[in-house]
Enzyme design. Structure first.
Site, PDB file in Angstrom:
ATOM      1  N   CYS A 162      -0.242   4.117   2.335  1.00 51.22           N
ATOM      2  CA  CYS A 162       0.073   3.838   3.744  1.00 51.22           C
ATOM      3  C   CYS A 162       1.572   3.957   4.000  1.00 51.22           C
ATOM      4  O   CYS A 162       1.988   4.492   5.036  1.00 51.22           O
ATOM      5  CB  CYS A 162      -0.431   2.451   4.137  1.00 51.22           C
ATOM      6  SG  CYS A 162      -2.237   2.289   4.071  1.00 51.22           S
ATOM      7  N   CYS A 174       0.843  -1.195   0.000  1.00 48.77           N
ATOM      8  CA  CYS A 174       0.000   0.000   0.000  1.00 48.77           C
ATOM      9  C   CYS A 174       0.877   1.243   0.000  1.00 48.77           C
ATOM     10  O   CYS A 174       1.381   1.665   1.041  1.00 48.77           O
ATOM     11  CB  CYS A 174      -0.939   0.011   1.206  1.00 48.77           C
ATOM     12  SG  CYS A 174      -1.991   1.485   1.234  1.00 48.77           S
TER      13      CYS A 174
END
Length: 175
Positions: A134, A131
């Site tokens: 993130c 991700c």
């Protein structure tokens, strides 16, 4: 099971993985709490039972149970957040970026351990789960907390080594 037990299960075609596991185990870039929390969080994120068991067992004798619980929480919450925010980041429809996530994530603000350590574990799990949004968010928090680039790199290096151990064991299972 320990890291040594785990290394003994890694086949010869993945000798580099064994060597990297050894160097990871003896690495002193991070504090013991950061290091063993990474073992637990990344071991869980690897989704391989042998890797998870070995790394949780390795950590169990070296850090307080609260560290292990917090590392488990980091792996769990990132399992949710990494899927959601990867979708938000990759979806062509940018409207999703303005919508509330409506996901409970209280553990991030109150992890029960040093917040920097929890962020480091979250970054590593986010790297495993791929991700980018993130990764950027956690790396930014860590840099603002004056965590060195070397410590951040070490966390992601540990994540990559742990993930490669899981893949090596899966590959060996096909023989």
């Amino acid at each position: 099971m320990s890291i040594d037990d785990l290394k003994s299960k890694i086949p010869d075609f993945a000798k580099d993985v064994r060597l990297n596991l050894s160097s990871m185990a003896s690495d002193e870039t991070l504090t013991p709490q950061q290091k063993y929390g990474l073992f637990v969080a990344c071991g869980i994120a690897s989704r391989n039972a042998d890797v998870r068991k070995a790394l949780v067992a390795e950590a169990a004798g070296k850090v307080d149970a609260s560290v292990i619980q917090a590392a488990k929480a980091a792996a769990s919450i990132m399992g949710m957040n990494n899927v959601y925010y990867r979708f938000v980041h990759l979806a062509s429809n940018k409207d999703y970026r303005t919508m509330p996530a409506r996901l409970r994530m209280n553990v991030i603000s109150n992890p029960g351990v040093d917040k920097v350590d929890f962020e480091l574990w979250s970054l590593a799990v986010s790297a495993i789960n791929g991700c980018g949004m993130c990764i950027d968010a956690h790396e930014d928090v860590l840099r603002k907390a004056n965590v060195t680039a070397e410590a951040i790199q070490a966390a992601v290096r540990f994540a990559s080594i742990i993930q490669s151990a899981a893949i090596a064991l899966e590959a060996a299972d096909t023989e």
